[in-house]
Design an enzyme around this catalytic site. Structure first.
Site, PDB file in Angstrom:
ATOM      1  CB  CYS A   2      -2.323  -8.339   0.722  1.00 51.01           C
ATOM      2  SG  CYS A   2      -0.862  -7.316   0.924  1.00 51.01           S
ATOM      3  CB  CYS A  22      -2.713  -7.654   4.462  1.00 49.33           C
ATOM      4  SG  CYS A  22      -3.140  -6.048   3.765  1.00 49.33           S
ATOM      5  CG  ASP A  70      13.673  -8.080   2.476  1.00 55.94           C
ATOM      6  OD1 ASP A  70      13.121  -7.174   1.833  1.00 55.94           O
ATOM      7  OD2 ASP A  70      13.867  -9.234   2.021  1.00 55.94           O
ATOM      8  CG  HIS A  91      -3.927  -3.561   0.804  1.00 55.90           C
ATOM      9  ND1 HIS A  91      -2.890  -4.458   0.655  1.00 55.90           N
ATOM     10  CD2 HIS A  91      -4.279  -3.196  -0.446  1.00 55.90           C
ATOM     11  CE1 HIS A  91      -2.646  -4.633  -0.629  1.00 55.90           C
ATOM     12  NE2 HIS A  91      -3.482  -3.869  -1.319  1.00 55.90           N
ATOM     13  N   GLY A  95      10.014  -1.913 -10.245  1.00 55.09           N
ATOM     14  CA  GLY A  95      10.544  -3.163  -9.697  1.00 55.09           C
ATOM     15  C   GLY A  95       9.808  -3.669  -8.474  1.00 55.09           C
ATOM     16  CG  HIS A 110       7.300  -2.731   0.710  1.00 50.89           C
ATOM     17  ND1 HIS A 110       6.355  -3.113  -0.212  1.00 50.89           N
ATOM     18  CD2 HIS A 110       8.504  -3.014   0.143  1.00 50.89           C
ATOM     19  CE1 HIS A 110       6.948  -3.626  -1.274  1.00 50.89           C
ATOM     20  NE2 HIS A 110       8.254  -3.568  -1.098  1.00 50.89           N
ATOM     21  CG  HIS A 142      12.923  -2.098   0.460  1.00 50.05           C
ATOM     22  ND1 HIS A 142      13.176  -3.450   0.484  1.00 50.05           N
ATOM     23  CD2 HIS A 142      11.970  -1.921  -0.483  1.00 50.05           C
ATOM     24  CE1 HIS A 142      12.413  -4.059  -0.417  1.00 50.05           C
ATOM     25  NE2 HIS A 142      11.670  -3.152  -1.015  1.00 50.05           N
TER      26      HIS A 142
END
Ligand code: AMP
Ligand code: ZN
Length: 115
Positions: A4, A7, A30, A46, A92, A99, A101
Site C-alpha cells: 500500500c 503504508c 500532497d 491500514h 473518487g 486519508h 485531505h
C-alpha cells in the site's frame, strides 16, 4: 499492507514531505496539490477507506479530526480550510488507505457547484 502506497509512506519506505508524525498518525504534503496548502492526514494502521472503519477505530478517527485544525493552523491556514475524505470508487478515492485531505490558502471555490 506491504504494497500500500500510504503504508509505505508512513513507514518511510517511500519519501514524502512529512509535516507531522506520532505513534498513530502521519501527515504529509500532497504530491499534486490543488491549493497552496494541501496535505494528507492518515492513520498508520491500514484502513482501506472510511467504509472499513468500525467502532474500534472511533478514538483514532476522533483524534484525526481533532488534529486536523491544529496541523492546518501550523501550516498557516488561519482563515479556515477544507477537509475531504473520498470513500470508495463512487467517492473518487484513488489511494485505498484512509486519508483526510486538508486543503486551504488561495481561493477555495464552493465544493458543490450549482447552476
Ligand atoms: P484520493 O483521490 O482521495 O484517493 O487522493 C489520493 C491523493 O494522493 C491525491 O491527491 C494524490 O495527489 C495523492 N498522492 C498520490 N501519490 C502520492 C505520493 N507519493 N505522495 C503524496 N501524495 C500522493
Ligand atoms: Zn495502507
Amino acid at each position: 499492507m506491504s504494497d500500500c502506497l500510504f503504508c509505505k509512506i508512513t513507514r518511510g519506505e517511500i519519501p514524502s514531505r512529512k509535516i507531522y508524525e506520532d505513534d498513530e498518525v502521519f501527515a504529509f504534503h500532497d504530491i499534486n496539490p490543488v491549493a497552496p496548502v494541501h496535505f494528507m492526514l492518515v492513520p498508520k494502521l491500514h484502513l482501506g477507506s472510511l467504509a472499513e472503519a468500525g467502532e474500534t477505530h472511533a478514538a483514532l478517527l476522533g483524534k484525526m479530526l481533532l488534529l486536523a485544525p491544529v496541523l492546518a493552523k501550523q501550516q498557516g491556514l488561519d482563515n479556515g480550510f477544507r477537509t475531504v475524505i473520498n470513500t470508495g470508487k463512487g467517492g473518487g478515492q484513488e489511494v485505498f488507505h484512509l486519508h483526510i485531505h486538508i486543503i486551504g490558502g488561495g481561493n477555495i471555490p464552493p465544493m458543490v457547484r450549482r447552476n
